[in-house]
Write an enzyme that holds these catalytic residues in place. Structure first.
Site, PDB file in Angstrom:
ATOM      1  N   SER A  40       0.774  -1.127   0.027  1.00  0.00           N
ATOM      2  CA  SER A  40      -0.052   0.171  -0.005  1.00  0.00           C
ATOM      3  C   SER A  40       1.036   1.238   0.091  1.00  0.00           C
ATOM      4  O   SER A  40       1.521   1.306  -0.832  1.00  0.00           O
ATOM      5  CB  SER A  40      -0.871  -0.201   1.200  1.00  0.00           C
ATOM      6  OG  SER A  40      -1.937   0.874   1.014  1.00  0.00           O
ATOM      7  N   ASP A 191      -5.449  -4.288  -2.700  1.00  0.00           N
ATOM      8  CA  ASP A 191      -4.557  -3.960  -1.747  1.00  0.00           C
ATOM      9  C   ASP A 191      -3.588  -5.218  -1.275  1.00  0.00           C
ATOM     10  O   ASP A 191      -4.369  -6.196  -0.593  1.00  0.00           O
ATOM     11  CB  ASP A 191      -4.985  -3.263  -0.745  1.00  0.00           C
ATOM     12  CG  ASP A 191      -3.955  -2.390   0.149  1.00  0.00           C
ATOM     13  OD1 ASP A 191      -3.067  -2.950   0.852  1.00  0.00           O
ATOM     14  OD2 ASP A 191      -4.335  -1.182   0.693  1.00  0.00           O
TER      15      ASP A 191
END
Length: 330
Positions: A40, A191
Site C-alpha cells: 500500500s 491492496d
C-alpha cells in the site's frame, strides 16, 4: 561513509507522511536503502526510494500532494452516487489520478518498468523494489514483480506505477485493478495489505545470513482503551456514522490485520522496527483521511523523524546479529 541497509514499509494510507520523516532521519544519519519492499503506501514510499528520490524530494512531494485527488471525482449524489459506483465497479473511487501521479514522479528519475530498477549482485539480476498485492479470486498474496509470470506477463516489462496501484487499491474504497493475463482472462487485484500489510518475510526467513541491516517501518495507533475513551467523549452528533466513516473504519480494520500467514517469526524482530505513532490530539489518523490537515501532516512527519532518530541512537546491527542470529554478516 554511507551505511547500507534494506527496508520494509508497512501499509497505512495517508499515514505514509510519517515515512517521509523517518527516511529523512536515516539519510541524515548516513544511511542508503539498497532493497526496499512494502504494501500500500509502503509500496509508494519504497518505489520512490528505489527510483532514487532523496529524502528531501520525498518530503516535498508528500507535503505538496493534494490527497483529496486520490479519491478521484466526488459524486454529485453523495451516498447514492458512491453506492452506484460500488455496484458498478466494486469500489467507490478509481485510482487513475494516483497512477498518473506516481508514473510521472518515477519517469522524472528514468523509471517506467521494473527493468529500470534492476542491478547485478554477483552476476545475478535483481530488482531494488518488491511490492505486495492480492488476487481476490485466487485468494493469493502476490509478490511483484516476480509473480507476474503466473499471468503470462514479463515482470521486467511491467510498469512500476501499475504494480504499486494494485498494492494500494483498498477494497471497497477503490475499484479493484483488472489485470488481463496472456490468455485474456481478467483477474481482480487489490491492496496487498489484505493478506500481508508488513511483508518482512520477503527479505528474511529468520534463518539465512543477512548481508546488511534490515529495518522495518510500522505505524502504531493509540491503545484500544484510550481510543474508546475518546469515542465516549465525542458528542452524539459527532458519532453519527456516514458512508465516509464506514469506509474509514473498514480501512482501519484492514490495515491493522495481523498478517498471521505471512508473519516473519524472527527473534529480536521488535528491536529492528521503527515504530511511528499516528495519534494526534487523542485520535488516530485514519488511513483514508484524504482531507488531512496541515497540523496532522506535520505531526506525522515529526513523529516519523523522531521515531527513526531514537531508533538509530540504540540500533547496532552487529550486536543484533550476535544475539539473535548465529550467522555473521558478510
Amino acid at each position: 561513509m554511507k551505511k547500507i541497509c534494506d527496508a520494509v514499509f508497512m501499509g497505512g494510507g495517508v499515514r505514509g507522511i510519517g515515512y517521509a520523516g523517518a527516511v529523512k532521519a536515516f539519510h541524515i544519519a548516513g544511511y542508503e536503502f539498497k532493497n526496499v519492499a512494502g504494501s500500500s503506501v509502503g509500496a509508494i514510499i519504497a518505489s520512490l526510494i528505489a527510483a532514487g528520490y532523496t529524502s528531501e524530494e520525498i518530503e516535498r512531494e508528500m507535503f505538496d500532494l493534494n490527497y483529496k485527488k486520490f479519491k478521484g471525482k466526488d459524486f454529485h449524489f453523495g451516498l447514492i452516487g458512491g453506492l452506484i459506483s460500488f455496484r458498478k465497479d466494486y469500489g467507490v473511487y478509481n485510482s487513475d489520478f494516483f497512477e498518473k501521479w506516481l508514473a510521472e514522479l518515477l519517469a522524472r528519475k528514468g523509471v517506467v518498468t521494473f527493468k529500470d530498477l534492476e542491478y547485478k549482485d554477483n552476476g545475478v539480476i535483481k530488482t531494488r523494489l518488491t511490492v505486495t498485492a492480492t488476487d481476490i479470486f485466487r485468494k493469493k498474496l502476490l509478490i511483484l514483480p516476480q509473480d507476474f509470470t503466473e499471468y503470462g506477463l514479463d515482470p521486467r516489462e511491467f510498469e512500476v506505477a501499475k504494480a504499486v496501484r494494485m498494492s494500494m487499491s483498498i477494497p471497497i474504497f477503490y475499484h479493484p485493478y483488472k489485470l488481463i493475463d496472456s490468455d485474456g482472462i481478467e483477474h481482480w487485484i487489490v491492496d496487498g495489505g489484505i493478506l500481508c500489510n508488513y511483508p518482512m518475510f520477503l527479505f528474511d526467513n529468520g534463518k539465512d545470513k543477512l548481508k546488511r541491516p534490515l529495518i522495518g517501518f510500522k505505524f502504531e495507533g493509540c491503545t484500544q482503551k484510550s481510543q474508546m475513551q475518546h469515542e465516549k467523549e465525542k458528542s452524539a452528533e459527532e458519532q453519527k456514522e456516514g458512508f465516509g466513516e464506514y469506509l474509514a473504519r473498514i480501512a482501519d480494520i484492514l490495515f491493522c490485520s495481523q498478517d498471521l500467514q505471512y508473519s516473519s517469526i524472527v527473534r529480536g524482530e521488535s528491536l529492528r522496527i521503527v515504530k511511528i505513532p499516528v495519534t494526534v490530539d487523542g485520535k488516530d489518523i485514519s488511513p483514508i483521511d484524504f482531507g488531512i490537515c496541515k497540523k496532522a501532516s506535520t505531526a506525522l512527519f515529526d513523529y516519523g523523524y523522531a521515531a527513526a532518530t531514537q531508533f538509530l541512537q540504540n540500533w547496532n546491527f552487529e550486536k543484533w546479529l550476535s544475539k539473535y542470529r548465529t550467522c555473521l554478516c558478510e
